[in-house]
Scaffold this motif. Structure first.
Motif, PDB file in Angstrom:
ATOM      1  N   PRO A 343      44.602   4.744  13.646  1.00 25.13           N
ATOM      2  CA  PRO A 343      45.913   5.399  13.555  1.00 25.13           C
ATOM      3  C   PRO A 343      45.840   6.920  13.564  1.00 25.13           C
ATOM      4  O   PRO A 343      46.862   7.586  13.730  1.00 25.13           O
ATOM      5  N   LEU A 344      44.634   7.490  13.385  1.00 20.27           N
ATOM      6  CA  LEU A 344      44.483   8.941  13.427  1.00 20.27           C
ATOM      7  C   LEU A 344      44.423   9.478  14.852  1.00 20.27           C
ATOM      8  O   LEU A 344      44.478  10.687  15.057  1.00 20.27           O
ATOM      9  N   TRP A 345      44.318   8.578  15.805  1.00 22.19           N
ATOM     10  CA  TRP A 345      44.266   8.981  17.212  1.00 22.19           C
ATOM     11  C   TRP A 345      45.697   9.182  17.695  1.00 22.19           C
ATOM     12  O   TRP A 345      46.521   8.264  17.673  1.00 22.19           O
ATOM     13  N   ALA A 346      46.001  10.365  18.171  1.00 23.19           N
ATOM     14  CA  ALA A 346      47.383  10.726  18.510  1.00 23.19           C
ATOM     15  C   ALA A 346      47.944   9.975  19.706  1.00 23.19           C
ATOM     16  O   ALA A 346      49.146  10.058  19.976  1.00 23.19           O
ATOM     17  N   VAL A 347      47.089   9.234  20.415  1.00 24.66           N
ATOM     18  CA  VAL A 347      47.588   8.518  21.595  1.00 24.66           C
ATOM     19  C   VAL A 347      48.707   7.550  21.231  1.00 24.66           C
ATOM     20  O   VAL A 347      49.586   7.259  22.050  1.00 24.66           O
ATOM     21  N   HIS A 348      48.705   7.058  19.990  1.00 25.35           N
ATOM     22  CA  HIS A 348      49.751   6.121  19.585  1.00 25.35           C
ATOM     23  C   HIS A 348      51.113   6.810  19.511  1.00 25.35           C
ATOM     24  O   HIS A 348      52.150   6.151  19.591  1.00 25.35           O
ATOM     25  N   LEU A 357      53.158  14.283  27.782  1.00 24.06           N
ATOM     26  CA  LEU A 357      51.710  14.106  27.707  1.00 24.06           C
ATOM     27  C   LEU A 357      51.237  14.516  26.323  1.00 24.06           C
ATOM     28  O   LEU A 357      51.437  15.656  25.896  1.00 24.06           O
ATOM     29  N   VAL A 358      50.626  13.589  25.598  1.00 24.51           N
ATOM     30  CA  VAL A 358      50.120  13.848  24.249  1.00 24.51           C
ATOM     31  C   VAL A 358      48.630  14.159  24.353  1.00 24.51           C
ATOM     32  O   VAL A 358      47.828  13.310  24.744  1.00 24.51           O
ATOM     33  N   ALA A 374      47.457  11.160  26.692  1.00 20.41           N
ATOM     34  CA  ALA A 374      48.143   9.870  26.740  1.00 20.41           C
ATOM     35  C   ALA A 374      49.606  10.073  27.102  1.00 20.41           C
ATOM     36  O   ALA A 374      50.216  11.082  26.733  1.00 20.41           O
ATOM     37  N   ARG A 375      50.140   9.101  27.828  1.00 24.59           N
ATOM     38  CA  ARG A 375      51.562   9.117  28.156  1.00 24.59           C
ATOM     39  C   ARG A 375      52.066   7.692  28.204  1.00 24.59           C
ATOM     40  O   ARG A 375      51.348   6.779  28.638  1.00 24.59           O
ATOM     41  N   SER A 376      53.274   7.474  27.735  1.00 18.04           N
ATOM     42  CA  SER A 376      53.848   6.128  27.773  1.00 18.04           C
ATOM     43  C   SER A 376      54.272   5.791  29.201  1.00 18.04           C
ATOM     44  O   SER A 376      54.699   6.659  29.964  1.00 18.04           O
TER      45      SER A 376
END
Length: 461
Positions: A343-348, A357-358, A374-376
């Motif tokens: 959960p510490l990975w910001a991709v979520h 873009l995260v 990451a992007r949805s």
């Protein structure tokens, strides 16, 4: 990636001898001094990500062979496994463990795999009856790059673009004139549960109106791949020698999709555009008329000898953290093997920032610093019940190689990185406030008189 220490020097020394080079000649080819190469061969210096790229580029060297050279993940990882109470009476000390690793690295690796399998730390890879794992293993054996398919797709793209600037129109015309297949867009009422259908009786490739322009072009290119790249695809399928039909079909589908992407994003043109734009994904989408996920996957395949792109890895995860696609490419990144559950990975957070873009600089216990993006994305098709299906597509590259990326602008790549893990069972970071399980091989500690930062404490080594 983790810095392999035990056998990395031996692997590089063997490579040098296979090529017939002296230390001085190989060092010159790699852009380092002969004395530094000598230290690497003697395992007195780590193998950096930049050096891995140079080895791959100049000698077509598979960097994953170095990652695999550290039996069981290395001495520290084996100590964690041996901390399991089942081994407590054996009293294996560090010196004995080091001797075991040096004398029987294969035995150490076998122990680690058996322990992890029985403890449920990793899934059975390429097990009988598991076509998905078998196909992924075959893709990774090629480092995600299929040179023959790329060359054939590039030649066809050049031919098609001579007559039309619109690739979709050119592919449709090719299917109609050369293969007597017409393209027809059908309403969702006619194709309620399908996005693409080949009707040989009507000689039609039928596409759903739900497909956006990029997906329509990809579907048309996919059909052309099955016809015009059949020889190359079938040769690769035969070479894989899968044990079951499902794996063959899944692999054939991957290869046809690979050809379609290579047709839409021809290798040389795409790599030039990547380097000119700083791998700006949004610009690449617009320039080649492709979707975010299509471009992201393509970035993991740029491994042509003498013309390599950056070694990206890619994951596709859902809101529950489940991974539905993973491509390590030439990255040798441990993050490519994650279950996506930290959960510490910001991709979520990409799910809450649709279309944005995260970007995050991260570091992991296994070693290395990575720039991840990451992007949805929303898959083509109808909503599932009251909710639309949604994924986050994740790209990552070693921070050492990320300085030229458009996504890295304004980020101090040498600065503080977020410490993340590969999942609680595989992470040994203490005092993590998000921990949900103790790591494998560590006893759970319950203190009644105090409560630490983490909801779960565990014993040290």
């Amino acid at each position: 990636m983790a810095e392999p220490k035990l056998l990395a020097g031996l692997k590089i020394r063997r490579l040098r001898r296979q090529t017939g080079l002296t230390q001085a000649a190989m060092a010159e080819a790699l852009g380092i001094s002969a004395s530094y190469l000598n230290l690497i061969e003697r395992n007195q210096r780590p193998v950096s990500a930049a050096l891995l790229v140079a080895l791959a580029d100049r000698f077509d060297f598979d960097p994953r062979s170095l990652a695999a050279a550290e039996p069981g993940g290395g001495e520290a990882a084996l100590r964690r496994r041996l901390a399991d109470p089942i081994f407590a009476d054996l009293e294996i000390d560090r010196a004995e463990l080091a001797e075991w690793l040096a004398a029987a690295p294969g035995g150490a690796e076998a122990f680690a795999r058996a322990y992890d399998r029985l403890a449920g730390a990793v899934p059975a890879a390429a097990a009988p009856g598991d076509p998905i794992s078998a196909v992924r293993a075959e893709i990774e054996r090629w480092r995600g790059h299929f040179a023959d398919l790329d060359a054939a797709a590039e030649a066809l793209a050049d031919e098609l673009r001579l007559g039309a600037a619109d690739l979709y129109g050119a592919v449709a015309e090719r299917l109609r004139v050369k293969h007597q297949l017409s393209l027809r867009i059908l309403p969702v009422e006619v194709m309620p549960d399908a996005l693409r259908r080949l009707d040989l009786h009507a000689r039609q490739l039928q596409l759903s109106e739900l497909l956006d322009p990029a997906s329509r072009a990809f579907a048309a290119a996919y059909q052309l791949a099955l016809i015009e790249a059949r020889v190359e695809i079938e040769a690769l399928v035969r070479g894989a020698a899968f044990a079951d039909r499902a794996a063959e079909r899944l692999y054939r589908r991957h290869l046809a999709s690979y050809f379609a992407a290579a047709l839409i994003m021809p290798y040389a043109r795409f790599l030039r555009a990547c380097e000119a734009t700083g791998y700006d994904i949004e610009l690449l989408q617009r320039r080649f008329g492709a979707g975010f996920e299509q471009v992201a996957h393509r970035l993991t395949t740029l491994q042509r000898v003498g013309a390599r792109g950056l070694p990206f890895f890619m994951l596709r995860i859902d809101r529950a953290g489940q991974v539905s696609k993973r491509f390590a490419g030439a990255s040798a990144a441990p993050l490519a093997e994650t279950d996506g559950g930290c959960p510490l990975w910001a991709v979520h957070g990409a799910f809450e920032k649709r279309g944005a873009l995260v970007v995050q600089l991260v570091t992991i216990e296994e070693g290395g610093r990575w720039l991840t993006m990451a992007r949805s994305v929303t898959p083509q098709g109808r909503r599932y019940g009251t909710l639309a299906a949604e994924f986050a597509v994740v790209l990552g590259v070693s921070a050492e190689l990320a300085a030229t990326l458009a996504a890295a602008r304004g980020i101090d790549l040498g600065g503080e990185a977020a410490p993340i893990g590969l999942g609680c069972r595989r992470c040994h970071r203490p005092a993590c406030p998000q921990r949900s399980l103790p790591p494998l091989g560590r006893a759970l500690l319950v203190r009644e008189q105090e409560r630490g930062l983490s909801p779960l404490d565990f014993a040290g080594e």
